[in-house]
Design an enzyme around this catalytic site. Structure first.
Site, PDB file in Angstrom:
ATOM      1  N   LYS A 132      99.817 -83.148  -8.987  1.00  7.69           N
ATOM      2  CA  LYS A 132      99.154 -83.821 -10.106  1.00  7.69           C
ATOM      3  C   LYS A 132      97.893 -84.555  -9.632  1.00  7.69           C
ATOM      4  O   LYS A 132      96.822 -84.407 -10.201  1.00  7.69           O
ATOM      5  CB  LYS A 132     100.126 -84.803 -10.784  1.00  7.69           C
ATOM      6  CG  LYS A 132     101.400 -84.127 -11.310  1.00  7.69           C
ATOM      7  CD  LYS A 132     102.333 -85.088 -12.012  1.00  7.69           C
ATOM      8  CE  LYS A 132     102.930 -86.163 -11.119  1.00  7.69           C
ATOM      9  NZ  LYS A 132     103.835 -85.612 -10.074  1.00  7.69           N
ATOM     10  N   THR A 133      98.047 -85.348  -8.575  1.00  4.31           N
ATOM     11  CA  THR A 133      96.905 -86.088  -8.029  1.00  4.31           C
ATOM     12  C   THR A 133      95.868 -85.121  -7.481  1.00  4.31           C
ATOM     13  O   THR A 133      94.661 -85.335  -7.620  1.00  4.31           O
ATOM     14  CB  THR A 133      97.377 -87.042  -6.915  1.00  4.31           C
ATOM     15  OG1 THR A 133      98.452 -87.825  -7.417  1.00  4.31           O
ATOM     16  CG2 THR A 133      96.260 -87.950  -6.450  1.00  4.31           C
ATOM     17  N   ASP A 141      97.668 -92.892 -12.580  1.00  2.00           N
ATOM     18  CA  ASP A 141      98.933 -92.350 -12.089  1.00  2.00           C
ATOM     19  C   ASP A 141     100.088 -93.112 -12.751  1.00  2.00           C
ATOM     20  O   ASP A 141      99.937 -94.282 -13.106  1.00  2.00           O
ATOM     21  CB  ASP A 141      98.990 -92.523 -10.566  1.00  2.00           C
ATOM     22  CG  ASP A 141      99.979 -91.550  -9.927  1.00  2.00           C
ATOM     23  OD1 ASP A 141     100.568 -90.724 -10.648  1.00  2.00           O
ATOM     24  OD2 ASP A 141     100.158 -91.624  -8.701  1.00  2.00           O
ATOM     25  N   THR A 170     105.682 -88.441 -14.069  1.00  2.00           N
ATOM     26  CA  THR A 170     106.862 -87.675 -13.669  1.00  2.00           C
ATOM     27  C   THR A 170     107.803 -87.524 -14.865  1.00  2.00           C
ATOM     28  O   THR A 170     108.790 -86.813 -14.787  1.00  2.00           O
ATOM     29  CB  THR A 170     107.615 -88.406 -12.543  1.00  2.00           C
ATOM     30  OG1 THR A 170     107.728 -89.780 -12.908  1.00  2.00           O
ATOM     31  CG2 THR A 170     106.873 -88.289 -11.228  1.00  2.00           C
ATOM     32  N   ARG A 205     104.379 -81.485  -1.198  1.00  2.00           N
ATOM     33  CA  ARG A 205     104.387 -82.697  -0.368  1.00  2.00           C
ATOM     34  C   ARG A 205     105.502 -82.634   0.676  1.00  2.00           C
ATOM     35  O   ARG A 205     105.332 -83.045   1.813  1.00  2.00           O
ATOM     36  CB  ARG A 205     104.533 -83.959  -1.211  1.00  2.00           C
ATOM     37  CG  ARG A 205     104.568 -85.221  -0.325  1.00  2.00           C
ATOM     38  CD  ARG A 205     104.685 -86.495  -1.105  1.00  2.00           C
ATOM     39  NE  ARG A 205     103.472 -86.765  -1.844  1.00  2.00           N
ATOM     40  CZ  ARG A 205     103.448 -87.282  -3.058  1.00  2.00           C
ATOM     41  NH1 ARG A 205     104.577 -87.574  -3.670  1.00  2.00           N
ATOM     42  NH2 ARG A 205     102.305 -87.510  -3.656  1.00  2.00           N
TER      43      ARG A 205
HETATM   44  P1  ADP Z   1     101.661 -85.588  -7.058  1.00  2.00           P
HETATM   45  O1  ADP Z   1     100.427 -86.291  -7.494  1.00  2.00           O
HETATM   46  O2  ADP Z   1     102.165 -84.601  -8.064  1.00  2.00           O
HETATM   47  O3  ADP Z   1     102.753 -86.521  -6.607  1.00  2.00           O
HETATM   48  P2  ADP Z   1      99.982 -84.584  -4.912  1.00  2.00           P
HETATM   49  O4  ADP Z   1      98.886 -83.968  -5.695  1.00  2.00           O
HETATM   50  O5  ADP Z   1      99.687 -85.898  -4.283  1.00  2.00           O
HETATM   51  O6  ADP Z   1     101.318 -84.693  -5.780  1.00  2.00           O
HETATM   52  O7  ADP Z   1     100.436 -83.513  -3.819  1.00  2.00           O
HETATM   53  C1  ADP Z   1     100.923 -83.894  -2.564  1.00  2.00           C
HETATM   54  C2  ADP Z   1     100.303 -83.048  -1.482  1.00  2.00           C
HETATM   55  O8  ADP Z   1     100.781 -81.717  -1.615  1.00  2.00           O
HETATM   56  C3  ADP Z   1      98.770 -82.920  -1.553  1.00  2.00           C
HETATM   57  O9  ADP Z   1      98.129 -83.858  -0.744  1.00  2.00           O
HETATM   58  C4  ADP Z   1      98.500 -81.547  -1.027  1.00  2.00           C
HETATM   59  O10 ADP Z   1      98.356 -81.564   0.374  1.00  2.00           O
HETATM   60  C5  ADP Z   1      99.749 -80.791  -1.370  1.00  2.00           C
HETATM   61  N1  ADP Z   1      99.550 -79.960  -2.565  1.00  2.00           N
HETATM   62  C6  ADP Z   1      99.996 -80.246  -3.810  1.00  2.00           C
HETATM   63  N2  ADP Z   1      99.713 -79.260  -4.656  1.00  2.00           N
HETATM   64  C7  ADP Z   1      99.066 -78.320  -3.944  1.00  2.00           C
HETATM   65  C8  ADP Z   1      98.526 -77.032  -4.256  1.00  2.00           C
HETATM   66  N3  ADP Z   1      98.605 -76.524  -5.493  1.00  2.00           N
HETATM   67  N4  ADP Z   1      97.928 -76.332  -3.265  1.00  2.00           N
HETATM   68  C9  ADP Z   1      97.864 -76.834  -2.028  1.00  2.00           C
HETATM   69  N5  ADP Z   1      98.364 -78.020  -1.663  1.00  2.00           N
HETATM   70  C10 ADP Z   1      98.960 -78.760  -2.601  1.00  2.00           C
END
Ligand code: ADP
Length: 335
Positions: free
Chosen positions: A64-65, A109, A158, A217
């Site tokens: 998401k981030t 977030d 989430t 992650r």
């Molecule tokens: P969320 O915001 O959903 O908790 P993040 O976007 O922070 O998750 O994702 C965590 C890590 O996972 C990112 O820093 C990245 O390294 C990896 N990641 C997430 N989604 C992808 C993707 N589609 N392709 C490559 N790496 C990803």
């Protein structure tokens, strides 16, 4: 109570920043979501418009981030980042809103955790790029309007279900991110190994991917730990299948990718609640882990793998859950 999420976050945030994709081309998997984002970006640019507000929902660590940071990069606009729970009052949101440049992105977030007063303050900002600021009290109370520059809010949650209807309705685009397919995770592991200047065999990459609960992650996290282990054990620092297997053992990650806390969760329901149904709060209390953390971080994968079920009366460990832990269910099991 130990908040495992906080403990994990310190580490995880640093890793996230190092390995986060920098462009939409770098984003692996979620192809339909990415495709729709491309269309949004294209249309926005072509019309020389401001991008509509976007909501991303899905389990933690799923991208998401990542998408929220890649989008402003693609558009060449500024990004500001805020966390829902840290915004106590409308005034905490004020600097973000007044700083938001034309077409820029404000990422919020955990947007489902905004306080009602903050949320209401945000509505006119999202709808008309306007805020109403209350001044004074009692008879002297008045409201002044302030015009903002057109900007975009990207919200992440989430729990899409916990968002209020008026909040949800203000997002033009709503996208759900689901757990990743094994091939996509393998690709993420491979690319990130390159970024970390670490060699990993195809088989070992598949092994890391298989144990990461469909979550990038977690894959990154395991890759980093496994790499440490390779540095220690392999003359070339290469992650081989053998090294990966040793590392999983050391990290206590099992064949399905469950971690210690996941197994503890299952065990508590089996041992204390005879397999369930057990209420979320009761489980949380027994584990000394906040209920939110259970619902966000632990349950989604257990539900998806069919190790537990949610019923109106509480959580149940399934036959599959018992089998996975090698336990024979008592007479209380009902599933
Ligand atoms: P969320 O915001 O959903 O908790 P993040 O976007 O922070 O998750 O994702 C965590 C890590 O996972 C990112 O820093 C990245 O390294 C990896 N990641 C997430 N989604 C992808 C993707 N589609 N392709 C490559 N790496 C990803």
């Amino acid at each position: 109570a130990i908040d495992i999420r906080q403990e994990f976050d310190v580490d995880a945030r640093e890793i996230d920043e190092r390995l986060r994709p920098q462009s939409l081309d770098d984003v692996i998997g979620q192809s339909q979501v990415v495709e729709r984002v491309r269309v949004m970006l294209y249309a926005t640019r072509k019309r020389n418009d401001t991008l509509g507000h976007i909501l991303f929902d899905g389990p933690p660590g799923i991208g998401k981030t990542t998408l929220a940071t890649v989008i402003p990069k693609e558009l060449g606009v500024d990004l500001q980042i805020a966390a829902g729970p840290a915004l106590d009052a409308p005034k905490d949101l004020l600097p973000y809103l007044t700083n938001a440049g034309h077409g820029s992105v404000l990422f919020i977030d955990e947007i489902h955790r905004l306080r009602p007063a903050v949320e209401e303050f945000l509505y006119p900002a999202m709808e008309d790029f306007r805020i109403d600021i209350a001044l004074g009290e009692g008879l002297n109370a008045r409201t002044i309007n302030m015009q903002l520059k057109p900007f975009t809010i990207i919200g992440a949650t989430t729990r899409a279900g916990m968002l209020t209807a008026p909040m949800r309705d203000r997002f033009v685009y709503r996208e759900h991110l689901d757990f990743y397919e094994p091939d996509d995770l393998i690709e993420i592991v491979r690319r990130n190994a390159v970024k970390l200047k670490t060699k990993v065999t195809d088989q070992a990459a598949a092994e890391v991917a298989r144990r990461s609960q469909g979550t990038p992650r977690k894959a990154n996290n395991i890759l980093l730990r496994t790499r440490d282990f390779a540095t220690l054990k392999d003359p070339n620092g290469e992650i081989t299948t053998e090294i990966a297997a040793h590392a999983m053992k050391m990290l206590e990650i099992d064949s399905l990718g469950l971690e210690r806390q996941d197994r503890r969760y299952l065990k508590i329901i089996m041992d204390v609640f005879q397999g369930g149904p057990a209420g979320l709060r009761a489980i949380a209390h027994s584990l000394s882990i906040p209920a939110d953390t259970l619902e966000d971080d632990i349950e989604p994968f257990l539900l998806r793998t069919g190790l537990i079920q949610r019923t109106p009366r509480g959580r149940i460990v399934t036959q599959r859950g018992y089998e996975h832990l090698g336990v024979t269910p008592g007479p209380g099991l009902r599933s």
